[in-house]
Design a protein around this motif. Structure first.
Motif, mmCIF file in Angstrom:
data_model
loop_
_atom_site.group_PDB
_atom_site.id
_atom_site.type_symbol
_atom_site.label_atom_id
_atom_site.label_comp_id
_atom_site.label_asym_id
_atom_site.label_seq_id
_atom_site.Cartn_x
_atom_site.Cartn_y
_atom_site.Cartn_z
ATOM 1 N N ASN A 72 0.809 -1.222 0.000
ATOM 2 C CA ASN A 72 0.000 0.000 0.000
ATOM 3 C C ASN A 72 0.842 1.271 0.000
ATOM 4 O OD1 ASN A 72 -2.429 -1.512 0.141
ATOM 5 N ND2 ASN A 72 -2.174 -1.728 2.356
ATOM 6 N N LEU B 84 1.807 -0.215 -4.971
ATOM 7 C CA LEU B 84 0.666 0.296 -5.729
ATOM 8 C C LEU B 84 0.844 1.751 -6.163
ATOM 9 C CD1 LEU B 84 -2.363 -1.331 -3.868
ATOM 10 C CD2 LEU B 84 -1.339 -1.981 -6.047
ATOM 11 N N PRO B 85 1.271 2.677 -5.282
ATOM 12 C CA PRO B 85 1.425 4.063 -5.737
ATOM 13 C C PRO B 85 2.488 4.242 -6.820
ATOM 14 C CG PRO B 85 1.338 3.960 -3.330
ATOM 15 C CD PRO B 85 1.495 2.555 -3.823
ATOM 16 N N THR C 59 4.009 1.712 -8.916
ATOM 17 C CA THR C 59 4.000 0.853 -10.114
ATOM 18 C C THR C 59 2.615 0.655 -10.714
ATOM 19 O OG1 THR C 59 3.757 -1.166 -8.784
ATOM 20 C CG2 THR C 59 6.000 -0.385 -9.213
ATOM 21 N N SER C 60 1.615 1.348 -10.231
ATOM 22 C CA SER C 60 0.259 1.130 -10.740
ATOM 23 C C SER C 60 0.164 1.426 -12.234
ATOM 24 C CB SER C 60 -0.743 1.995 -9.965
ATOM 25 O OG SER C 60 -0.417 3.372 -10.083
ATOM 26 N N GLY C 61 0.856 2.464 -12.701
ATOM 27 C CA GLY C 61 0.827 2.787 -14.124
ATOM 28 C C GLY C 61 1.416 1.688 -14.977
ATOM 29 N N PHE D 101 1.622 -1.554 -14.221
ATOM 30 C CA PHE D 101 0.728 -2.706 -14.233
ATOM 31 C C PHE D 101 -0.525 -2.435 -15.055
ATOM 32 C CE2 PHE D 101 3.093 -3.791 -10.259
ATOM 33 C CZ PHE D 101 3.570 -5.014 -10.681
ATOM 34 N N ASP D 102 -0.968 -1.190 -15.107
ATOM 35 C CA ASP D 102 -2.115 -0.849 -15.951
ATOM 36 C C ASP D 102 -1.779 -1.062 -17.422
ATOM 37 O OD1 ASP D 102 -3.678 -0.207 -13.798
ATOM 38 O OD2 ASP D 102 -3.298 1.948 -13.904
ATOM 39 N N SER E 14 -1.604 -4.735 -18.079
ATOM 40 C CA SER E 14 -2.975 -5.257 -18.116
ATOM 41 C C SER E 14 -3.642 -4.947 -19.446
ATOM 42 C CB SER E 14 -3.787 -4.658 -16.962
ATOM 43 O OG SER E 14 -5.118 -5.116 -16.984
ATOM 44 N N LEU F 74 -5.091 -7.782 -6.872
ATOM 45 C CA LEU F 74 -4.649 -6.488 -6.369
ATOM 46 C C LEU F 74 -4.026 -5.636 -7.470
ATOM 47 C CD1 LEU F 74 -4.321 -4.848 -3.709
ATOM 48 C CD2 LEU F 74 -2.029 -5.822 -3.537
ATOM 49 N N LEU F 75 -3.233 -6.265 -8.332
ATOM 50 C CA LEU F 75 -2.485 -5.523 -9.336
ATOM 51 C C LEU F 75 -3.225 -5.394 -10.663
ATOM 52 C CD1 LEU F 75 1.045 -7.063 -8.699
ATOM 53 C CD2 LEU F 75 0.195 -4.863 -7.908
ATOM 54 N N PHE F 76 -4.098 -6.355 -10.984
ATOM 55 C CA PHE F 76 -4.716 -6.373 -12.307
ATOM 56 C C PHE F 76 -6.240 -6.387 -12.279
ATOM 57 C CE2 PHE F 76 -0.537 -8.431 -12.679
ATOM 58 C CZ PHE F 76 0.032 -7.662 -13.668
#
Length: 276
Positions: A17, A21-22, A24-26, A28-29, A32, A146-148
């Motif tokens: 958290n 997520l903050p 690497t979220s881009g 993983f998006d 995806s 969580l990631l995808f």
């Protein structure tokens, strides 16, 4: 007996958290989106092609690679999938299996080659593969969701983690099993390392590599029902619906569909490996 408290749960949640997520979220998006487009493309193609054509192609492949008996089973199996109205679901499952297998082979075979060529890499990769194969299947689903998110993409990621190790291990094994006399003879005739790999070691290792591909496909299919729990479409979702509604007939119908696809793919890949 509790000598001290190890706050592993808290550390993991803080890491996920607070940083993962903050930051690497881009990334993983984007991953995806790429995998999702790949899955959608394969699924739409399989559904767009008339079932009769796919059935004929599978029957011919089975005949050429595994013999008339397997071709007859493929004929009966495809008729079954159509007669119980599970053809679209079968193609969705097949698409997820194909995408998972392609990713596993594209990443697994090069890693297996590097492991066979370098003992240091092999020592690093081996415990990672052990971890991937021994970790309970349901644990894969937590980071995948969580990631995808939900749907086919996390199903492919979880299936890849579960099914990729055989591709790595069997590639490594196949290259290491090439007789040393053959390798020495190739070097004596002046083969470069790349020529030795692509003209001697890999051709001789093809049957073992194909056995790894076969195991990867079987493991990917075994994840069909589990992956449906995180939104993966296909026959697994049919079985899950049968379980949740205590509909034995629906569960059996979907389960037999998975068995049919598994046997067809298993015999074709085995026969292809023997041919090669």
């Amino acid at each position: 007996m509790n000598y001290f408290d190890l706050p592993l749960e808290q550390w993991t949640n803080d890491f996920v958290n607070g940083w993962l997520l903050p930051v690497t979220s881009g990334l993983f998006d984007r991953i995806s989106d790429w995998i999702g487009a790949f899955i959608d493309g394969v699924t739409n193609l399989l559904i767009f092609i008339p079932p009769e054509i796919i059935a004929i192609v599978l029957i011919l492949l089975a005949w050429k690679t595994a013999g008339k008996g397997v071709a007859l089973f493929t004929l009966i199996g495809t008729i079954y999938l159509g007669s119980v109205d599970l053809w679209p679901e079968s193609m969705q499952t097949l698409a997820i299996v194909l995408v998972s297998t392609i990713i596993s082979v594209v990443l697994g075979v090069p890693i297996g080659i590097l492991s066979a060529m370098n003992s240091v890499i092999n020592k690093i990769v081996k415990p990672i593969l052990d971890f991937m194969q021994t970790l309970p299947i349901f644990v894969y689903l937590i980071p995948a969701i969580l990631l995808f998110g939900l749907g086919g993409v996390p199903a492919v990621i979880a299936t890849f983690v579960f099914a990729a190790p055989p591709a790595v291990r069997m590639t490594n094994l196949g290259i290491r099993q090439v007789p040393e006399e053959v390798v020495e003879a190739s070097r004596a005739f002046g083969s470069t390392p790349s020529q030795l790999l692509f003209k001697v070691q890999l051709p001789l290792a093809v049957p073992t590599i194909m056995a790894g591909v076969n195991q990867t496909i079987m493991l990917a299919l075994s994840m069909a029902v589990v992956a449906s729990m995180i939104g993966a479409p296909g026959l697994g979702d049919t079985v899950l619906t049968g379980i949740s509604t205590v509909n034995v007939g629906l569960g059996l119908t979907g389960g037999l569909g998975i068995v049919v696809i598994a046997i067809i793919l298993d015999r074709i890949t085995q026969g292809l490996g023997n041919k090669l």
